[in-house]
Design a protein around this motif. Structure first.
Motif, PDB file in Angstrom:
ATOM      1  N   PRO A   1      46.002  43.344  18.014  1.00 38.48           N
ATOM      2  CA  PRO A   1      46.233  44.237  19.162  1.00 38.48           C
ATOM      3  C   PRO A   1      46.833  45.570  18.718  1.00 38.48           C
ATOM      4  N   ILE A   2      46.479  46.637  19.455  1.00 42.47           N
ATOM      5  CA  ILE A   2      47.034  47.954  19.149  1.00 42.47           C
ATOM      6  C   ILE A   2      48.018  48.430  20.219  1.00 42.47           C
ATOM      7  N   GLY A   3      48.172  47.647  21.284  1.00 40.48           N
ATOM      8  CA  GLY A   3      49.099  48.048  22.336  1.00 40.48           C
ATOM      9  C   GLY A   3      49.152  47.022  23.449  1.00 40.48           C
ATOM     10  N   SER A   4      49.807  47.416  24.533  1.00 33.60           N
ATOM     11  CA  SER A   4      49.941  46.524  25.688  1.00 33.60           C
ATOM     12  C   SER A   4      49.813  47.349  26.959  1.00 33.60           C
ATOM     13  N   GLY A   5      49.591  46.646  28.053  1.00 32.71           N
ATOM     14  CA  GLY A   5      49.463  47.326  29.332  1.00 32.71           C
ATOM     15  C   GLY A   5      49.993  46.471  30.457  1.00 32.71           C
ATOM     16  N   VAL A   6      50.317  47.140  31.554  1.00 35.02           N
ATOM     17  CA  VAL A   6      50.749  46.463  32.774  1.00 35.02           C
ATOM     18  C   VAL A   6      50.029  47.132  33.941  1.00 35.02           C
ATOM     19  N   LEU A   7      49.425  46.325  34.784  1.00 33.96           N
ATOM     20  CA  LEU A   7      48.783  46.822  35.998  1.00 33.96           C
ATOM     21  C   LEU A   7      49.490  46.170  37.178  1.00 33.96           C
ATOM     22  N   THR A   8      50.076  46.994  38.044  1.00 32.41           N
ATOM     23  CA  THR A   8      50.813  46.510  39.213  1.00 32.41           C
ATOM     24  C   THR A   8      50.071  46.960  40.465  1.00 32.41           C
ATOM     25  N   CYS A   9      49.657  46.004  41.296  1.00 31.32           N
ATOM     26  CA  CYS A   9      48.888  46.311  42.501  1.00 31.32           C
ATOM     27  C   CYS A   9      49.616  45.812  43.742  1.00 31.32           C
ATOM     28  N   THR A  10      49.669  46.661  44.751  1.00 35.12           N
ATOM     29  CA  THR A  10      50.222  46.313  46.058  1.00 35.12           C
ATOM     30  C   THR A  10      49.063  46.240  47.047  1.00 35.12           C
ATOM     31  N   TYR A  11      48.940  45.110  47.742  1.00 34.77           N
ATOM     32  CA  TYR A  11      47.852  44.936  48.703  1.00 34.77           C
ATOM     33  C   TYR A  11      48.123  45.760  49.960  1.00 34.77           C
ATOM     34  N   LEU A  12      47.126  46.581  50.326  1.00 36.81           N
ATOM     35  CA  LEU A  12      47.194  47.375  51.550  1.00 36.81           C
ATOM     36  C   LEU A  12      46.529  46.626  52.707  1.00 36.81           C
ATOM     37  N   SER A  13      45.606  45.737  52.359  1.00 37.64           N
ATOM     38  CA  SER A  13      44.936  44.842  53.305  1.00 37.64           C
ATOM     39  C   SER A  13      44.481  43.633  52.484  1.00 37.64           C
ATOM     40  N   LYS A  14      43.658  42.769  53.080  1.00 40.14           N
ATOM     41  CA  LYS A  14      43.210  41.590  52.329  1.00 40.14           C
ATOM     42  C   LYS A  14      42.326  41.959  51.148  1.00 40.14           C
TER      43      LYS A  14
END
Length: 162
Positions: free
Chosen positions: A83-96
């Motif tokens: 691996p050359i790095g890392s990531g984080v994806l944070t999602c907030t649901y606005l609807s279903k």
């Protein structure tokens, strides 16, 4: 006694203004040259990722406000073993089906930040909103294409505009 400029002697203001102007111009060029070492120009960064974990936080019964937090391991296109790095994806649901997501992708020479509104994580485009290090003040788009689901693997295409 009145102040009259003589053609054989330059005015005192000019003697002060020219050296000050030269110093300011030299400083501006030096700052611009230093910044260009870490500034992002037009470029394409192609990576792949593997999702290490996905945490879902229920906030309400109808799904609005729920959170998904995905932790990612990033790889260059030439190797899948280191691996050359890392990531984080944070999602907030606005609807279903609609979610607002923010991503942070940490690479050896800096971090790229993204944001977008998604209907699905199978294929989406997000805005590059900035970064640090080499990616300071980055802009452009990120296109993500899912390549596999178990484990989730994605192709990430960062199109940097500067």
């Amino acid at each position: 006694m009145s102040a009259v400029a003589r053609p054989d002697r330059p005015a005192l203001g000019l003697l002060v203004a020219v050296p000050v102007g030269i110093i300011i111009a030299a400083t501006a060029v030096g700052v611009a040259a230093e910044r260009s070492n870490e500034a992002t120009g037009p470029a394409v960064v192609r990576l792949t990722d593997v999702q290490l974990s996905l945490h879902h936080v229920n906030v309400s019964r109808d799904g609005m406000g729920d959170l998904d937090i995905a932790n990612l391991r990033l790889f260059g296109t030439s190797t899948q073993s280191r691996p050359i790095g890392s990531g984080v994806l944070t999602c907030t649901y606005l609807s279903k089906t609609l979610r607002s997501c923010a991503g942070a992708y940490q690479l050896p020479r800096g971090t790229i930040l993204t944001a977008g509104v998604l209907r699905t994580r199978l294929l989406y485009t997000a805005a590059i909103t900035g970064g640090t290090g080499l990616y300071d003040n980055a802009g452009g788009t990120l296109t993500v294409t899912a390549k596999g689901l178990k484990p989730r693997r994605e192709l990430l295409l960062f199109r940097l505009t500067g």
